[in-house]
Scaffold this motif. Structure first.
Motif, short mmCIF file in Angstrom:
data_model
loop_
_atom_site.label_atom_id
_atom_site.label_comp_id
_atom_site.label_asym_id
_atom_site.label_seq_id
_atom_site.Cartn_x
_atom_site.Cartn_y
_atom_site.Cartn_z
N VAL A 73 0.85 -1.19 0.00
CA VAL A 73 0.00 0.00 0.00
C VAL A 73 0.89 1.24 0.00
O VAL A 73 1.85 1.33 0.76
N GLY A 74 0.56 2.19 -0.86
CA GLY A 74 1.30 3.44 -0.93
C GLY A 74 0.36 4.63 -0.88
O GLY A 74 -0.82 4.53 -1.23
N VAL A 75 0.90 5.77 -0.44
CA VAL A 75 0.14 7.02 -0.42
C VAL A 75 0.96 8.08 -1.14
O VAL A 75 2.17 8.17 -0.93
N SER A 76 0.30 8.85 -1.99
CA SER A 76 1.01 9.93 -2.67
C SER A 76 0.20 11.23 -2.57
O SER A 76 -1.03 11.22 -2.49
N LEU A 86 0.57 -2.70 5.74
CA LEU A 86 -0.84 -3.10 5.90
C LEU A 86 -0.97 -4.15 7.00
O LEU A 86 -0.22 -5.12 7.04
N GLU A 87 -1.92 -3.93 7.90
CA GLU A 87 -2.14 -4.84 9.02
C GLU A 87 -3.62 -5.13 9.19
O GLU A 87 -4.47 -4.27 8.88
N VAL A 117 -2.55 0.29 -4.43
CA VAL A 117 -2.58 -1.05 -3.83
C VAL A 117 -2.13 -2.05 -4.90
O VAL A 117 -2.61 -2.03 -6.04
N ALA A 118 -1.19 -2.92 -4.53
CA ALA A 118 -0.69 -3.92 -5.49
C ALA A 118 -0.28 -5.18 -4.73
O ALA A 118 0.26 -5.11 -3.63
N GLN A 125 -4.14 -11.49 -8.74
CA GLN A 125 -3.29 -10.31 -8.83
C GLN A 125 -4.15 -9.05 -8.73
O GLN A 125 -5.14 -8.92 -9.45
N ILE A 126 -3.73 -8.16 -7.84
CA ILE A 126 -4.47 -6.92 -7.63
C ILE A 126 -3.53 -5.74 -7.86
O ILE A 126 -2.40 -5.73 -7.37
N LYS A 127 -4.00 -4.76 -8.61
CA LYS A 127 -3.21 -3.53 -8.80
C LYS A 127 -4.15 -2.40 -9.21
O LYS A 127 -4.81 -2.48 -10.24
#
Length: 215
Positions: A73-76, A86-87, A117-118, A125-127
């Motif tokens: 997980v990333g935030v920009s 991620l928990e 999210v990837a 596969q999720i992206k």
């Protein structure tokens, strides 16, 4: 008639209640996997602990076995980005809502944030990426309007502007001090050179004046 109106009002309220969470989260669908994506706490305020929240289900049932590292997980924001951990926000049979996962962070600026999210969920596969907006999740807000009693203090944006201005003044002062020091150093060097030349000329004059006259 009043009874019908009352029933209609209750039904409308019930529909709004059900629609509430959906308005606060965007929906990502991939085959039979659905991921509701948004802020854990909304409205999201600057400077307040929050998190990216992912409510993950497969064929309508919560997915409870997403391990650490399965999803990144990333935030920009405004060209800057960071990776989060991620928990699970639950313990099956103990507390929380199964399938609810969070990645904690503290937003520091108001405006639109993008979540990315990837990885894999249940072997799929999720992206995807999702940005704050009316159809997804709320933008981060300045907390000042929501504070009570009101706090007579500058906002984060105002503090940032003041810090930038103070930094610029400091840089200018340092540059001016360095320029002054360079000028003083140059003057001192010139003074030393002039003094040395005066001494040399004095010695030369003394030697010439002290020579015996020739017949």
């Amino acid at each position: 008639m009043p009874r019908i109106l009352a029933i209609s009002a209750l039904a409308g309220a019930f529909v709004l209640l059900l629609a509430g969470p959906a308005l606060a989260h965007g929906e990502y669908d991939h085959r039979d996997i659905a991921i509701a994506t948004g802020f854990l706490t909304e409205p999201a305020y600057v400077g307040q602990p929050n998190a990216v929240e992912l409510e993950i289900s497969k064929a309508g049932k919560p997915v409870t076995d997403v391990g650490q590292g399965d999803l990144k997980v990333g935030v920009s924001f405004a060209g800057q980005s960071t990776a989060l951990t991620l928990e699970p926000n639950f313990e099956v049979g103990e507390w929380g809502t199964p399938g609810d996962y969070i990645a904690s962070f503290i937003p520091t600026e108001p405006g639109k944030y993008t979540f990315t999210v990837a990885g894999t969920v249940a072997g799929e596969q999720i992206k995807y990426s999702m940005t704050s907006g009316p159809a997804t999740f709320s933008e981060v807000q300045d907390p000042a309007p929501a504070m009570f009693p009101p706090v007579d203090a500058p906002s984060n944006a105002e503090l940032s502007t003041k810090l930038d201005a103070a930094s610029a003044r400091t840089d200018t002062s340092i540059s001016s001090a360095q320029s002054t020091a360079d000028t003083a150093r140059t003057v001192a060097i010139v003074a030393v050179i002039v003094a040395l030349m005066a001494i040399v000329l004095a010695i030369v004059g003394w030697r010439r004046g002290g020579r015996p006259a020739t017949v």
